[in-house]
Design an enzyme around this catalytic site. Structure first.
Site, PDB file in Angstrom:
ATOM      1  N   ARG A   1      -3.548   7.157  16.138  1.00 38.58           N
ATOM      2  CA  ARG A   1      -3.063   7.054  14.759  1.00 38.58           C
ATOM      3  C   ARG A   1      -2.614   5.615  14.520  1.00 38.58           C
ATOM      4  O   ARG A   1      -1.567   5.186  14.985  1.00 38.58           O
ATOM      5  CB  ARG A   1      -1.896   8.022  14.536  1.00 38.58           C
ATOM      6  CG  ARG A   1      -1.174   7.916  13.173  1.00 38.58           C
ATOM      7  CD  ARG A   1      -2.114   8.028  12.029  1.00 38.58           C
ATOM      8  NE  ARG A   1      -1.437   8.213  10.750  1.00 38.58           N
ATOM      9  CZ  ARG A   1      -1.677   7.467   9.688  1.00 38.58           C
ATOM     10  NH1 ARG A   1      -2.522   6.434   9.767  1.00 38.58           N
ATOM     11  NH2 ARG A   1      -1.081   7.715   8.541  1.00 38.58           N
TER      12      ARG A   1
ATOM     13  N   CYS B   1       1.495  13.644  15.430  1.00 39.05           N
ATOM     14  CA  CYS B   1       1.475  13.072  14.091  1.00 39.05           C
ATOM     15  C   CYS B   1       2.128  14.036  13.109  1.00 39.05           C
ATOM     16  O   CYS B   1       1.956  15.257  13.209  1.00 39.05           O
ATOM     17  CB  CYS B   1       0.034  12.794  13.664  1.00 39.05           C
ATOM     18  SG  CYS B   1      -0.122  12.101  12.008  1.00 39.05           S
TER      19      CYS B   1
ATOM     20  N   HIS C   1       2.190  -5.907 -14.817  1.00 38.93           N
ATOM     21  CA  HIS C   1       2.109  -5.141 -13.577  1.00 38.93           C
ATOM     22  C   HIS C   1       3.395  -4.349 -13.372  1.00 38.93           C
ATOM     23  O   HIS C   1       4.484  -4.904 -13.521  1.00 38.93           O
ATOM     24  CB  HIS C   1       1.885  -6.108 -12.409  1.00 38.93           C
ATOM     25  CG  HIS C   1       1.373  -5.423 -11.182  1.00 38.93           C
ATOM     26  ND1 HIS C   1       2.190  -4.803 -10.288  1.00 38.93           N
ATOM     27  CD2 HIS C   1       0.111  -5.261 -10.728  1.00 38.93           C
ATOM     28  CE1 HIS C   1       1.463  -4.282  -9.331  1.00 38.93           C
ATOM     29  NE2 HIS C   1       0.194  -4.544  -9.571  1.00 38.93           N
TER      30      HIS C   1
ATOM     31  N   HIS D   1     -10.186  -0.517  -1.547  1.00 36.95           N
ATOM     32  CA  HIS D   1     -10.680  -1.289  -2.677  1.00 36.95           C
ATOM     33  C   HIS D   1     -12.202  -1.321  -2.741  1.00 36.95           C
ATOM     34  O   HIS D   1     -12.762  -1.648  -3.789  1.00 36.95           O
ATOM     35  CB  HIS D   1     -10.160  -2.728  -2.585  1.00 36.95           C
ATOM     36  CG  HIS D   1      -8.681  -2.847  -2.745  1.00 36.95           C
ATOM     37  ND1 HIS D   1      -7.809  -2.706  -1.701  1.00 36.95           N
ATOM     38  CD2 HIS D   1      -7.922  -3.088  -3.837  1.00 36.95           C
ATOM     39  CE1 HIS D   1      -6.580  -2.874  -2.136  1.00 36.95           C
ATOM     40  NE2 HIS D   1      -6.610  -3.098  -3.419  1.00 36.95           N
TER      41      HIS D   1
ATOM     42  N   TYR E   1       6.242  10.419   5.128  1.00 39.57           N
ATOM     43  CA  TYR E   1       6.779  11.244   6.213  1.00 39.57           C
ATOM     44  C   TYR E   1       8.064  11.948   5.786  1.00 39.57           C
ATOM     45  O   TYR E   1       9.086  11.931   6.469  1.00 39.57           O
ATOM     46  CB  TYR E   1       6.987  10.409   7.488  1.00 39.57           C
ATOM     47  CG  TYR E   1       5.691   9.876   8.043  1.00 39.57           C
ATOM     48  CD1 TYR E   1       4.758  10.736   8.626  1.00 39.57           C
ATOM     49  CD2 TYR E   1       5.369   8.532   7.950  1.00 39.57           C
ATOM     50  CE1 TYR E   1       3.549  10.265   9.112  1.00 39.57           C
ATOM     51  CE2 TYR E   1       4.157   8.040   8.431  1.00 39.57           C
ATOM     52  CZ  TYR E   1       3.256   8.915   9.007  1.00 39.57           C
ATOM     53  OH  TYR E   1       2.051   8.438   9.480  1.00 39.57           O
TER      54      TYR E   1
END
Length: 561
Positions: free
Chosen positions: A227, A275, A129, A154, A410
């Site tokens: 949000r 946002c 991984h 998923h 961001y």
């Protein structure tokens, strides 16, 4: 199919690293060039097959921050429709009890997980991984269902299809608890406005129709965009505490909401919360970006009431420091108990004119759950991501927050920066928002356009971060040949409103002349703030891969009936 080698038409883009990375979804791709558009954030090269890439999709809690991307990223249709198999028994495989699965939690015994009634062996993929093993190992020997309630990504068909490659058995039916009992964190979400345009159901992200947004100078709570990054916490006010820690001295103190109300002066501010991805859908029209496809309504203007953060910090002996930060953590947490967290400069927090407040009221009423009950930090002029809801802890630190939302999201980059060469460490976190405007009414989806006495009324909002005042909104309806100044509605200077403290938005209107036989009109708007910052003409030269700080001219074309 060999589980280690994927066919040329099926490539995995699901990289798991630590929380500060951005992970990739699974794609069905036809060319290497298309794949390279979505290469990893650290500049990794294309690979046709690798165990670690396959393993990433199995891990518990992977794709921390991609659940929002599923709405805008294009995916090529699979050749055949896949029906999830995790709820179906496999007669060719043995059946195991939950107790037997629970014994497989390390390499020696094998690392097993369950999903639905399927049992899966992921042992061979753990060691290869590429990032933290912690997130995957949380689910070792147990069900991943509760985690996938949070990480809804998923449940995409392609991931579920590939998951079946690792299936080794069936779980005894009596050991399968019901979905309702599997720790679904979205089972107690608040009620929402049915008028909202939902950008993502879980976690809930939605905005009102644009035309509704400009009907009120103060945005009603029921029309204020939502949000959420994680499930909405259900907080008992009797047990609520805000923890404040000063790292340099080790001093820590906790406050109840009543403590804050009694010990500190009540104050308020009219401020926009916007946002960072507001108007992203428009930037996406230039070139595909990653993120929720917000229109221009991922913002709102409200009256926030609470206490000054600077008063609280001063009472604890904190002094303003240009090199320090205020880390803000929410009560909203992921399955690993990691909270939403971000930070702002301490200098902003300690400035009385910065008007940073710990708000417990919105428009004169207690905060609702979707908007941060019982306490939210309002940072006027700053991107919405820093206006942390369900505030649980404040830390004064020499370092920024280490969270993904501060370090790996961001942030804006050059238009030439793409997912194959981006390095999030090279860009500062967004704080103050740039000047912008948006045409809200009419919009191309309006079925009836009112023409009164040969004129069409156009409405919108304008806003600039950092406390800058909007001084003008220019509008053109002839492709920029002539410009006309809109009428403005905004707060006058007074208490909590002065030079450098204009945190509310400006609403604007203009009457556009319509000729008798005119069938179409295109309107553009651009705002100018008190520093003479002006919106760029197009998104072409401000494009960035996350679609943040989208502030080019607002353009709306309308068919006239």
């Amino acid at each position: 199919m060999n589980r280690h080698i994927l066919s040329s038409s099926l490539c995995i883009r699901s990289f798991l690293g630590n929380r500060n990375k951005i992970y990739r979804p699974l794609y069905t791709l036809s060319t290497r060039n298309y794949y390279n558009k979505y290469n990893n954030t650290n500049g990794g090269s294309f690979r046709d097959s690798s165990n670690k890439y396959i393993a990433a999709i199995i891990g518990v809690g992977v794709c921390y921050y991609l659940i929002e991307d599923r709405l805008i990223l294009k995916q090529v249709d699979c050749a055949k429709k896949f029906e999830p198999q995790h709820e179906k028994p496999r007669r060719d495989l043995p059946t195991y009890s939950a107790e037997e699965v629970s014994k497989h939690t390390n390499r020696e015994s094998g690392i097993w997980v369950t999903y639905g009634i399927g049992v899966y062996d992921i042992t061979n993929f753990i060691s290869e991984h590429p990032g933290s093993k912690r997130n995957i190992m949380i689910g070792a020997g147990a069900a991943v269902d509760p985690f996938w309630h949070v990480y809804q990504f998923h449940k995409e068909a392609k991931i579920l299809k590939l998951l079946e490659e690792f299936r080794i058995g069936n779980l005894k039916p009596e050991d399968r608890t019901s979905i309702d009992n599997q720790g679904n964190p979205y089972s107690n979400e608040p009620e929402r406005n049915p008028e909202f345009i939902v950008r993502l159901e879980q976690p809930y992200n939605a905005e009102p129709p644009l035309s509704k947004l400009v009907e009120n100078f103060i945005t009603p709570v029921e029309l204020f965009y939502v949000r959420n990054h994680l499930p909405v916490p259900n907080i008992d006010i009797k047990e609520y505490e805000l923890e404040v820690e000063i790292e340099s001295t080790g001093k820590t103190k906790t406050f109840s909401l009543n403590d804050l109300k009694k010990k500190f002066e009540k104050t308020g501010v009219v401020a926009v919360v916007m946002c960072g991805g507001n108007r992203r859908s428009e930037m996406n029209g230039v070139k595909e970006v990653r993120g929720l496809a917000w229109s221009g309504a991922a913002c709102g203007n409200a009256v926030w009431t609470g206490i000054r953060l600077c008063d609280l910090l001063s009472a604890m002996g904190v002094k303003s420091d240009e090199s320090s930060h205020v880390i803000l953590e929410g009560y909203d947490r992921d399955p690993t108990y990691t909270p939403y967290a971000t930070s702002i400069p301490l200098s902003k927090a300690m400035d009385p004119r910065g008007d940073v407040i710990l708000a417990y009221e919105m428009n004169g009423e207690p905060l609702t759950r979707d908007h941060g009950f019982p306490l939210r930090c309002i940072v006027p002029g700053v991107v919405g991501a820093r206006n942390v809801k369900w505030l649980g802890k404040i830390t004064i630190s020499k370092n920024e927050a280490e969270s993904h939302w501060q370090q790996g999201d961001y942030k804006a980059f050059s238009p030439s920066t793409d997912w194959d060469n981006v390095d999030f460490k090279t860009a500062p976190a967004i704080q103050n928002m740039p000047v912008t405007s948006a045409i809200c009414s009419p919009n191309p989806n309006d079925h009836e356009i009112k023409i009164v006495d040969g004129f069409m009324e156009v409405k919108g909002y304008a806003y600039s971060g950092g406390g800058n005042k909007i001084i003008r909104v220019d509008v053109t309806y002839d492709q920029g040949k002539t410009w006309h100044i809109a009428d403005l509605q905004q707060l006058s200077d007074g208490e909590n409103v002065s030079a450098g403290r204009h945190y509310a938005w400006t609403l604007w209107t203009i009457r556009v002349p319509i000729e008798k036989d005119q069938k179409y009109v295109e309107v553009w708007s651009k705002a100018v703030d008190s520093n003479y910052n002006c919106q760029p003409e197009t998104f072409k030269n401000t494009w960035n891969l996350r679609g943040v700080v989208a502030n080019a001219y607002s353009r709306v074309g309308v068919n006239l009936i």
